[in-house]
Design an enzyme around this catalytic site. Structure first.
Site, PDB file in Angstrom:
ATOM      1  CD  GLU A  59      -6.170   3.424  11.179  1.00 57.91           C
ATOM      2  OE1 GLU A  59      -7.033   4.202  11.668  1.00 57.91           O
ATOM      3  OE2 GLU A  59      -5.831   3.443   9.994  1.00 57.91           O
ATOM      4  CD  GLU A  90      -2.215  -1.048   9.795  1.00 55.51           C
ATOM      5  OE1 GLU A  90      -2.534   0.129   9.558  1.00 55.51           O
ATOM      6  OE2 GLU A  90      -2.682  -2.011   9.172  1.00 55.51           O
ATOM      7  CB  CYS A 101      -9.069   7.618  10.534  1.00 55.37           C
ATOM      8  SG  CYS A 101      -7.377   7.120  10.146  1.00 55.37           S
ATOM      9  CG  ASN A 107      -9.261   7.106   4.113  1.00 58.77           C
ATOM     10  OD1 ASN A 107      -9.003   5.912   3.977  1.00 58.77           O
ATOM     11  ND2 ASN A 107      -9.127   7.730   5.265  1.00 58.77           N
TER      12      ASN A 107
END
Length: 499
Positions: free
Chosen positions: A266, A475, A300, A165
């Site tokens: 993640e 991150e 997400c 994505n």
């Protein structure tokens, strides 16, 4: 005879694009010779092919990355920073070509592709600075005659398993941190978006990074699980970072557990977007429009469940309908397009199932709800569903398609309870002008990132990551992201306390 493809766009720099995997500064095919096609989601037409790497290709790539690591870990932080800055500069210089590639891989509109590149490059810029700020400590313990020293060193070869994505941003968020820390990396891009990762590898080579520091192994959907497993389990791989679904994240964690690999996950989100009666409606809708429809809902951290307080419920729905009706759905490269297709045909089926389930359980379809007729690509209408309830599919699973699901609530307590009623905890959003409520919501919502009167919580300067089944590790952000690629050694020094 190899199939020939027609490139559906023109590049300013044709040598930027490659169709082979990248290992040790060489463009290589898969050992078994297999290839898979790259499809334009806006036309359902293949425009390139890449190697179908398998587990057989893993040892060579890992050994090359490990050999490079033995040298790269000794490179000064200043030199690593300079290479990162050069990489950053080259990415920005070639943004027009990268945006075209990105649009034809993911389907997102060109404007969104440019925005992703700008966001992605913020990581190369940010981590170039972090490279020189990796520090240890010296302290005096309670025991006389001792000093305690901590020293941070790169952990080793890292593997990045990257989704489709945001393929530029996800590679750079992971690779820039790893390379700043002194690690080498192997990137396994998604089967839908391999070309963009190969472009980044090409530019990393041009930037001066030595052979083997950044490598890319492509593969198709069928071979993604065994290739990923082989990478995770290789004894010379010391760190794995994965962005993707919770289901797959648990599998990756299982692979890494056998070697006790350091792991960043993640994972999926089922993010609540809570709107109170006292919210600024225009501000809220501005933020929701950008968050919900970006990349056709395929993010997400997008708003998956929209909770609106009863006092403005119908007004909010009408205002959202009015704005959403103005979206222009079309090919990402077409002028005027504001929402592109879904990236995969699987997503179309999921969208249809979620709408059908909601309707069956009593939801009102305010707008859309169907595939876009007359288009060859993977197009779904921007959809608004109202009167949603907790027993519907969207309440329990990540949507990842252009569906705005709206729920009515009465009290703050009710909103918090419903918002937290999920196994996931990636991001949450709250809109209110009551500062006391804002603080309560910030503390009570169960998510790793909270948007307070904003739908944009992600930046290179801030830690990105979730809680619960949305994963662990961070991150981006100061110190924490680079630390994911470091080990800390403790030295204890005996000191004579007299002359």
């Amino acid at each position: 005879m190899a199939k020939e493809y027609k490139l559906p766009f023109t590049l300013d720099k044709p040598d930027l694009i490659h169709y082979e995997s990248f290992v040790n500064h060489e463009w290589v095919s898969a050992k078994k010779g297999g290839r898979f096609e790259v499809i334009d989601p806006g036309t359902d037409i293949a425009w390139a092919s890449c190697p179908t790497n398998t587990a057989e290709d893993v040892p060579h790539a890992v050994e090359a990355a490990h050999a490079a690591f033995e040298k790269y870990k000794k490179v000064t932080p200043r030199q690593r920073a300079q290479w990162l800055l050069k990489w950053d500069s080259l990415i920005r210089e070639n943004k027009n070509d990268i945006a075209k590639i990105l649009t034809h891989e993911t389907g997102k509109p060109l404007a969104e592709a440019y925005a992703e590149i700008e966001y992605a490059a913020s990581f190369t810029w940010w981590f170039s600075g972090e490279a020189e700020r990796i520090q240890g400590t010296v302290s005096t313990p309670a025991i006389p005659g001792r000093r305690v020293i901590t020293h941070k060193q790169p952990i080793g070869v890292a593997v990045a398993l990257v989704p489709w994505n945001f393929p530029i941003a996800m590679v750079l968020r992971k690779a820039a941190a790893a390379l700043a820390a002194g690690c080498t990396m192997i990137v396994k891009p998604s089967p839908e978006t391999p070309i963009s990762a190969l472009v980044l590898a090409h530019l990393a080579k041009e930037a001066g990074f030595p052979p083997g520091v950044l490598n890319v192994l492509t593969t198709d959907l069928e071979n993604t699980p065994p290739l990923s497993e082989a990478l995770c389990k290789h004894p010379l791989v010391k760190k794995v970072t994965f962005t993707g679904s919770t289901r797959v994240g648990k599998i990756v964690a299982g692979h890494c557990s056998q070697g006790l690999k350091k792991l960043t996950l993640e994972l999926g989100g089922n993010c609540p977007f809570v709107v109170f009666d006292d919210a600024n409606l225009n501000q809220t809708l501005d933020q929701l429009m950008a968050l919900k429809w970006r990349h056709a809902g395929q993010a997400c951290i997008t708003a998956n469940r929209i909770y609106v307080q009863s006092g403005i419920y119908e007004k909010f729905i009408e205002a959202l309908k009015e704005r959403t009706s103005k979206l222009v759905v079309g090919h990402g490269a077409a002028e005027g397009t504001t929402m592109g297709p879904l990236t995969t045909p699987r997503s179309l089926e999921k969208a249809e199932n979620q709408v059908a389930d909601a309707k069956k359980r009593g939801a009102r379809v305010i707008l859309g709800g169907n595939r876009v007729p007359g288009k060859a690509g993977y197009f779904f209408e921007p959809t608004i569903l109202a009167d949603m309830t907790s027993d519907m599919l969207i309440s329990h699973e990540e949507s990842f398609c252009p569906i705005a699901a709206i729920y009515k609530f009465e009290t703050e307590e009710e909103a918090v309870k419903w918002a937290n009623d999920t196994s996931m905890g990636l991001a949450s959003y709250v809109f209110t002008k009551n500062v006391d409520r804002m603080w309560r919501m910030f503390e009570n919502l169960e998510a790793g990132m909270i948007g307070l009167n904003t739908g944009n919580s992600s930046a290179a300067e801030s830690p990105f990551g979730g809680i619960k089944e949305s994963g662990y590790g961070k991150e981006s952000g100061k110190d924490v992201a680079v630390n994911e690629y470091l080990i800390t050694k403790t030295g204890t020094l005996s000191v004579e306390d007299h002359y």
